[in-house]
Design an enzyme around this catalytic site. Structure first.
Site, mmCIF file in Angstrom:
data_model
loop_
_atom_site.group_PDB
_atom_site.id
_atom_site.type_symbol
_atom_site.label_atom_id
_atom_site.label_comp_id
_atom_site.label_asym_id
_atom_site.label_seq_id
_atom_site.Cartn_x
_atom_site.Cartn_y
_atom_site.Cartn_z
ATOM 1 C CG HIS A 1 41.472 43.687 38.306
ATOM 2 N ND1 HIS A 1 42.826 43.919 38.212
ATOM 3 C CD2 HIS A 1 41.181 43.751 39.637
ATOM 4 C CE1 HIS A 1 43.329 44.115 39.428
ATOM 5 N NE2 HIS A 1 42.342 44.011 40.312
ATOM 6 C CD GLU B 1 45.823 46.161 45.841
ATOM 7 O OE1 GLU B 1 46.508 45.138 45.788
ATOM 8 O OE2 GLU B 1 44.962 46.420 44.979
#
Ligand code: DPN
Ligand code: ZN
Length: 310
Positions: free
Chosen positions: A280, A159
């Site tokens: 992230h 993804e």
């Protein structure tokens, strides 16, 4: 006269009672035990720790994540399949799990991405969605839920590199198979440390998406949690399904966006700070999860699945 009125009233009451008893009672969704979801998150963290600190596409921590989720579902009697694809010179994997039973022409699908970025273990993004749908799947079996519709789960690869796994899956289906999927619910980041309670807006999505938006909103409402609508656009795997006209919905607790003061008043947490300051990054560990948000979203996933698949 008084006797007649009393008799008529008694008949009406009896009639109402009979009508209620005749209607099949909709089974209430189970309350999902957040400790079970947290145990799955601990497993993802251990997998990352043992595999260079991440669970990214093409890295050993990704396949280890697939194999572990698959083993849990196999033990619960799901029919599982690992679908391989190639991206960026590396093999990627989707895990598809079917709950036995239900109308195969009427499929409700739930999914989330299982890959992390290379920077860290990806526990909020997206261990949370992955672990929550896993626990909801296990509770279908534990409660012997027998929905009218067929229920399928997907854990998507790559993804983070552009919705590669979910897009591969949707493209791999025949037109007929695609038309059998009546709803797709996506869960990506459901335990952000400074959480918002967002439901995907149906606006601009395929027709049929509004019912999914409303069932997720009703789930939060039943728990007394205020929500806002959000347009996640092409930023997660529901987009692959929406592109082929499948109604989509989902929940989200926020990524790099900043919580406003109005939102902090409504939801608690810290205004002026990102929903997920570790988005992230290497600090997206098991410490980067708000247990209340995780718990509420897991319950809402069950609420919406039980309502949608009934
Ligand atoms: N797709 C998420 C990621 O994996 O980076 C971020 C995100 C999730 C953004 C859901 C919007 C909605
Ligand atoms: Zn994500």
């Amino acid at each position: 006269m008084r006797i007649l009125i009393a008799l008529a009233a008694a008949l009406m009451v009896t009639g109402a009672t009979t009508a209620q008893a005749a209607a099949p009672a909709a089974l209430a969704a189970p309350n999902i035990n957040v400790a079970n979801v947290q145990a799955h998150l601990n497993q993802f963290q251990s997998i990352a720790n043992a595999n260079g600190g991440n669970r990214a596409h093409g890295r050993p921590g990704y396949l280890a994540s697939i194999n572990w989720v698959k083993s849990k579902l196999d033990a619960a009697g799901f029919t599982t399949r690992v679908q391989s694809f190639t991206y960026n010179g590396a093999t990627g994997y989707n895990l598809i799990a079917d709950y036995p039973g239900g109308d195969l022409n009427n499929v409700v699908m739930l999914g989330g991405h299982l890959d992390s970025v290379t920077a860290g273990p990806g526990i909020n993004d997206n261990g949370t969605g992955s672990a929550s749908i896993l626990e909801v799947a296990l509770q279908m079996k534990a409660t012997n839920f027998q929905p009218t519709k067929h229920v399928r789960f997907g854990w998507w690869g790559a993804e983070e590199l552009g919705l590669r796994g979910s897009t591969f899956y949707v493209n791999s289906l025949s037109t007929t198979e695609r038309s059998r999927i009546k709803s797709y619910l996506n869960f990506d980041m459901t335990g952000s440390p400074n959480p918002g309670y967002f439901v995907y807006s149906a606006s601009g999505q395929p027709s049929g998406s509004l019912a999914l938006q409303q069932s997720l909103q009703a789930g939060f409402q039943s728990k007394g949690v205020a929500t806002e609508l959000t347009s996640v656009g092409g930023r997660s795997d529901h987009a692959a399904f929406a592109r082929s006209g499948i109604p989509v919905g989902g929940t989200f607790t926020g990524a790099e966006g900043i919580k406003t003061s109005a939102q902090a008043q409504k939801w608690g947490g810290t205004a002026g700070q990102a929903y997920d300051r570790c988005y992230h990054r290497s600090c997206d560990t098991t410490s980067n999860v708000n247990a209340t948000a995780l718990d509420r979203n897991a319950d809402v996933i069950a609420y919406s699945l039980w309502a949608t698949a009934a």
